[in-house]
Design a protein around this motif. Structure first.
Motif, PDB file in Angstrom:
ATOM      1  N   HIS A  43       0.902  -1.012   0.082  1.00  0.00           N
ATOM      2  CA  HIS A  43      -0.109  -0.113  -0.097  1.00  0.00           C
ATOM      3  C   HIS A  43       0.883   1.229   0.149  1.00  0.00           C
ATOM      4  O   HIS A  43       1.906   1.304   0.624  1.00  0.00           O
ATOM      5  N   GLU A  71      -7.047  -0.907  -3.771  1.00  0.00           N
ATOM      6  CA  GLU A  71      -7.295   0.440  -3.779  1.00  0.00           C
ATOM      7  C   GLU A  71      -6.809   1.069  -4.831  1.00  0.00           C
ATOM      8  O   GLU A  71      -5.784   0.802  -5.645  1.00  0.00           O
ATOM      9  N   ASP A 116      -4.945   6.777  -2.712  1.00  0.00           N
ATOM     10  CA  ASP A 116      -4.351   5.338  -2.039  1.00  0.00           C
ATOM     11  C   ASP A 116      -4.142   4.368  -3.049  1.00  0.00           C
ATOM     12  O   ASP A 116      -5.158   4.253  -3.911  1.00  0.00           O
ATOM     13  N   GLU A 118      -3.372   0.014  -3.858  1.00  0.00           N
ATOM     14  CA  GLU A 118      -2.830  -1.380  -3.661  1.00  0.00           C
ATOM     15  C   GLU A 118      -3.110  -2.269  -4.350  1.00  0.00           C
ATOM     16  O   GLU A 118      -4.581  -2.479  -4.734  1.00  0.00           O
TER      17      GLU A 118
END
Length: 284
Positions: A43, A71, A116, A118
């Motif tokens: 992340h 994300e 963000d 991920e």
């Protein structure tokens, strides 16, 4: 119950400014047949006006990619004419088969606004009989994918492919394979029966879980023995895991760069075909 053979920590291999951890393959584990490669990106938080993901046009042959967008987002384009932006919670399943060129980058919106990110990408080997199948791609957003609750709502299963207690996954696969992303609240617990002759792909993305009584923390891949037919998983804290299982192919594998074939000669042929323009043209 299945016993654990080994626990493999993901090693850190950044790609440009992208935080990347890679648990498979490793020095101690070449594959969990037919699961052959995993990159765990993030992340991390991208600033405004960023460059986004660095995966510009590149070829593949002989395998499939399954991309989990936890994300952020990912914009897919390929030489077969497929194009999509898949957002958080969505999944992409691409069958490279006989060969294509694709790019996986961030959307213009993400590059402008940041945020963000991920994303995980898993490579699944194709059996020899399907290596040269026609390429295909499907991207589904979060609300298009089968999901259901377990343990009084403490667990949410996103069933990507295969079956789980009579529920069917959203992606049709060339060979039988079960694949799911599982979000667990602390204290959540489930048991899943998995045939003893199938190999299990089990990776902890976030948090910490107990698997058949043994604690596994995030960024660890579990390698199981072939000695039982059930898994019991309990979340020690809020957690996300990827759980897949399939029969092993038990075929020779030669992986070189973006190509996964059965012989070195087939790898050489893949490079020749790519250079000869047989993977389609890139006109994006």
């Amino acid at each position: 119950m299945r016993t654990i053979k080994n626990i493999h920590a993901a090693s850190y291999h950044p790609i440009a400014d992208l935080i990347t951890f890679n648990p498979l393959p490793s020095a101690k584990l070449s594959q969990i047949d037919p699961f052959i490669f995993l990159n765990h990106h993030g992340h991390q938080t991208y600033p405004k006006n960023n460059q986004g993901l660095p995966f510009g046009p590149h070829p593949h042959r002989g395998m499939e990619t399954v991309t989990f967008i936890l994300e952020g987002d990912i914009m897919h384009k390929d030489s077969g004419g497929h194009e999509s932006v898949i957002e958080a919670g969505g999944i992409q399943w691409m069958t490279a088969g006989s060969g294509l060129i694709h790019a996986e980058v961030s959307s213009d919106k993400f590059k402008k606004e940041g945020g963000d990110l991920e994303i995980l990408q898993l490579w699944v080997n194709l059996p020899a009989k399907h290596k040269m199948t026609k390429p295909r791609y499907l991207g589904l957003q979060k609300d298009e994918i089968t999901n259901f609750k377990l343990d009084e709502g403490k667990i949410n299963v996103q069933l990507i492919a295969g079956e789980w207690e009579e529920k069917k996954g959203s992606f049709k696969t060339l060979s039988p394979i079960t694949m799911s992303t599982i979000h667990m609240n602390a204290g959540g617990r489930f048991t899943k029966n998995i045939p003893q002759d199938e190999n299990i792909f089990f990776y902890v993305v976030k948090g910490s879980v107990k698997v058949n009584g043994e604690v596994i923390t995030y960024r660890n891949l579990v390698e199981f023995n072939q000695d039982g037919d059930s898994l019991t998983v309990e979340a020690s804290e809020d957690a996300i895991i990827i759980l897949g299982h399939a029969l092993p192919l038990n075929e020779p594998m030669v992986a070189q760069g973006p190509f996964v074939m059965n012989t070195q000669q087939e790898i050489m042929q893949a490079y020749q075909d790519y250079q000869a323009g047989k993977f389609g043209t890139w006109n994006h």
